[in-house]
Write an enzyme that holds these catalytic residues in place. Structure first.
Site, PDB file in Angstrom:
ATOM      1  N   LYS A   1     -43.907-103.109 -38.443  1.00 57.83           N
ATOM      2  CA  LYS A   1     -43.572-101.760 -38.000  1.00 57.83           C
ATOM      3  C   LYS A   1     -43.515-101.788 -36.472  1.00 57.83           C
ATOM      4  CE  LYS A   1     -45.080 -97.033 -37.404  1.00 57.83           C
ATOM      5  NZ  LYS A   1     -44.716 -97.138 -35.966  1.00 57.83           N
TER       6      LYS A   1
ATOM      7  N   GLY B   1     -51.744-102.806 -28.807  1.00 57.56           N
ATOM      8  CA  GLY B   1     -51.520-101.461 -28.310  1.00 57.56           C
ATOM      9  C   GLY B   1     -52.769-100.898 -27.668  1.00 57.56           C
TER      10      GLY B   1
ATOM     11  N   THR C   1     -56.396 -99.005 -26.970  1.00 50.95           N
ATOM     12  CA  THR C   1     -57.727 -99.099 -27.566  1.00 50.95           C
ATOM     13  C   THR C   1     -57.962 -97.940 -28.532  1.00 50.95           C
ATOM     14  OG1 THR C   1     -58.612-100.273 -25.653  1.00 50.95           O
ATOM     15  CG2 THR C   1     -60.200 -99.129 -27.049  1.00 50.95           C
TER      16      THR C   1
ATOM     17  N   VAL D   1     -55.818 -96.246 -30.443  1.00 49.11           N
ATOM     18  CA  VAL D   1     -55.150 -96.484 -31.724  1.00 49.11           C
ATOM     19  C   VAL D   1     -55.777 -97.696 -32.424  1.00 49.11           C
ATOM     20  CG1 VAL D   1     -52.962 -97.038 -32.845  1.00 49.11           C
ATOM     21  CG2 VAL D   1     -53.007 -95.434 -30.935  1.00 49.11           C
ATOM     22  N   GLY D   2     -56.109 -98.733 -31.656  1.00 47.79           N
ATOM     23  CA  GLY D   2     -56.718 -99.924 -32.230  1.00 47.79           C
ATOM     24  C   GLY D   2     -58.048 -99.628 -32.903  1.00 47.79           C
TER      25      GLY D   2
ATOM     26  N   GLU E   1     -55.256-106.669 -30.191  1.00 47.02           N
ATOM     27  CA  GLU E   1     -55.146-106.916 -28.741  1.00 47.02           C
ATOM     28  C   GLU E   1     -54.886-105.574 -28.105  1.00 47.02           C
ATOM     29  OE1 GLU E   1     -53.541-107.115 -25.268  1.00 47.02           O
ATOM     30  OE2 GLU E   1     -51.930-108.280 -26.204  1.00 47.02           O
TER      31      GLU E   1
ATOM     32  N   CYS F   1     -50.757-105.018 -20.684  1.00 51.54           N
ATOM     33  CA  CYS F   1     -52.195-104.931 -20.954  1.00 51.54           C
ATOM     34  C   CYS F   1     -53.001-105.786 -19.987  1.00 51.54           C
ATOM     35  CB  CYS F   1     -52.473-105.355 -22.393  1.00 51.54           C
ATOM     36  SG  CYS F   1     -51.801-106.984 -22.815  1.00 51.54           S
TER      37      CYS F   1
ATOM     38  N   GLU G   1     -57.012 -96.897 -17.645  1.00 47.73           N
ATOM     39  CA  GLU G   1     -55.969 -97.905 -17.551  1.00 47.73           C
ATOM     40  C   GLU G   1     -54.698 -97.237 -17.037  1.00 47.73           C
ATOM     41  OE1 GLU G   1     -54.048-101.498 -20.249  1.00 47.73           O
ATOM     42  OE2 GLU G   1     -54.730 -99.679 -21.262  1.00 47.73           O
TER      43      GLU G   1
END
Length: 486
Positions: free
Chosen positions: A175, A229, A231, A233-234, A251, A285, A379
């Protein structure tokens, strides 16, 4: 090679998605619509995962030379279509011409490294505590891997999961990010289709996160979810994957430091900082987030850095000498400038840039920044450099480790051993002495600590992520079970 990217790809077939939503893909610099795709629904996702599961069983048993042949053919097709891929990276992700070329080469290296994996599925034979027994350990593919690719380095970061997964005998469902459905997904369907990959092993579903984002993780078929992506969403992906007892390779974001010690070579440090901060508009990133400069070198570094940053060309990414192109969308510019404004209110000074034209944010430099300002805490993910002075190694190490991220970093010193000792004390997955943080080599472990992710990509380390181990013992002689059996 198919170049019509208006359809999704399931079980070796290009087809329209069955969602009632349409995905419009636009050029972030010109605003031009590039392609429109009928989005995938949960039903399409289910079809893709089931096709992958069916195809993977036979692929897992395929001879290693045949797997490698597909990977090598894909590399040939990449080279034959280099300009097409670079053109799409420029117009879809806002990549400058230089960045697109670097991304292409990095992706090719990943593909070539993956071509070795079919012959690196090593097992072991180990001794046993039981007489007449032999212990064997086999390395097997996981099965099906779900891949969620990002928009900043879409081609490279999708390739980093797709190629190793296929090479180790897995099937994949990809996706891509909604901003980069072609370079983060559909273009791989074209490449591997032309390379002769059997149907069902690679599926690409273009859809909205609100519609299929959770389902790609929670569907019962995939055993691992690979995500690159933010943090935020991760963390959500890790949470819902954990409930299903799925592995994750994550990551995530970074707040990477660039430390200039008092004995650093100023020219080298300034050049490294310019690249590590402004390469791909800072939308990386690994990009520098905080530049720490020793107080005795601060004024000299500030002057040189601003003078050099002023010379960076910004604007149209299609012009080959452009250094800084557009942000992926205007929301990113608004987010960044909000943090800049808040930091200025707290005492930071804008010494360069700070203006937006369309989605292009000028290379911007802030001085008089402290480690607790929004531009330091968050970030940035954009072309804004912040300079923070420090007085001692102890102070800068404490400031560097103050936030819950640990992806990459850099330390500059003319004394290699001193720079290395400081680097050892930065809690991060990757760090570089007398260089900048944006480094990625196909044979080296890539990944972060703390809130910057879980697991490692590349080289032998991705084998650990994308495979599983099986203990199989063989009892050669009849076993004596002692007094239990009378």
């Amino acid at each position: 090679m198919n170049t019509d990217f208006s359809r999704i790809y399931i079980n070796g077939e290009w087809q329209n998605g069955t969602s009632d939503k349409t995905m419009k893909n636009t050029n972030p610099f010109t605003g031009e619509e590039l392609v429109s795709t009928q989005a995938a629904s949960k039903e399409d996702l289910d079809e893709a995962y089931k096709a992958a599961a069916r195809a993977q069983k036979e692929w897992a048993e395929e001879l290693p030379q045949n797997k490698r042949a597909v990977i090598e053919k894909a590399a040939e097709i990449m080279m034959d279509n280099k300009e097409l891929i670079i053109d799409w990276l420029i117009k879809e992700s806002g990549s400058t011409y230089m960045k697109a070329n670097i991304e292409f080469r990095a992706s090719l290296n990943i593909l070539k490294e993956s071509g070795t994996y079919p012959y690196r599925m090593e097992g072991k034979i180990l001794p046993s505590q039981t007489p007449g027994k032999e212990n064997r350990v086999y390395r097997n593919p996981l099965g099906v891997i779900g891949i969620i690719s990002p928009w900043n380095f879409p081609f490279h970061l999708a390739m980093r999961s797709i190629a190793p997964a296929l090479a180790t005998g897995n099937a994949v469902v990809v996706k891509p990010a909604t901003d980069t459905p072609v370079t983060g997904g559909l273009i791989f369907a074209s490449i591997f289709e032309a390379a002769g990959l059997p149907k069902g092993l690679l599926n690409v579903v273009v859809g909205r996160g609100s519609e299929i984002g959770d389902a790609i993780v929670t569907h019962p078929v995939p055993r691992l979810i690979s995500f690159t992506g933010s943090t935020e969403v991760g963390r959500h992906i890790g949470e819902i994957a954990g409930k299903e007892l799925k592995k994750t390779a994550l990551e995530l974001g970074g707040n990477n430091v660039f430390i200039v010690l008092d004995d650093a070579d100023m020219d080298q440090a300034v050049e490294s900082a310019l690249f590590g901060k402004f390469y791909h508009q800072g939308q990386i990133c690994m990009a520098i987030n905080r530049i720490f400069v020793h107080k005795d070198k601060y004024d000299e570094f500030e002057e040189q850095f601003i003078q050099r940053a002023e010379k960076l060309k910004f604007g149209n990414p299609a012009e080959q000498d452009t250094n800084v192109g557009p942000l992926i969308n205007h929301e990113q510019a608004e987010r960044i400038l909000k943090d800049v404004e808040a930091s200025v209110k707290q005492g930071a000074k804008v010494r360069l840039g700070g203006k937006v034209d369309g989605n292009v944010l000028q290379p911007t430099v802030l001085t008089d920044v402290t480690n607790d300002m929004p531009v330091a805490e968050n970030e940035i993910f954009g072309p804004v450099a912040i300079l923070i002075p420090f007085e001692s190694e102890e102070e800068v190490i404490e400031m560097a480790n103050a936030y819950p991220y640990g992806l990459s970093g850099a330390v500059h010193s003319s004394n290699i051993e001193r720079g290395t000792q400081v680097a050892h004390q930065i809690h991060t997955g990757m760090i570089h002495v007398n260089d900048q943080p944006v480094n990625d080599e196909a044979h080296m472990p890539f990944g972060g600590e703390k809130n910057s992710g879980l697991g490692r990509f590349n080289g032998e380390w991705v084998l650990e992520e994308f495979t599983t181990l099986k203990w199989l013992s063989v009892q050669h002689n009849r076993r004596d079970y002692g007094p239990f059996i009378k």
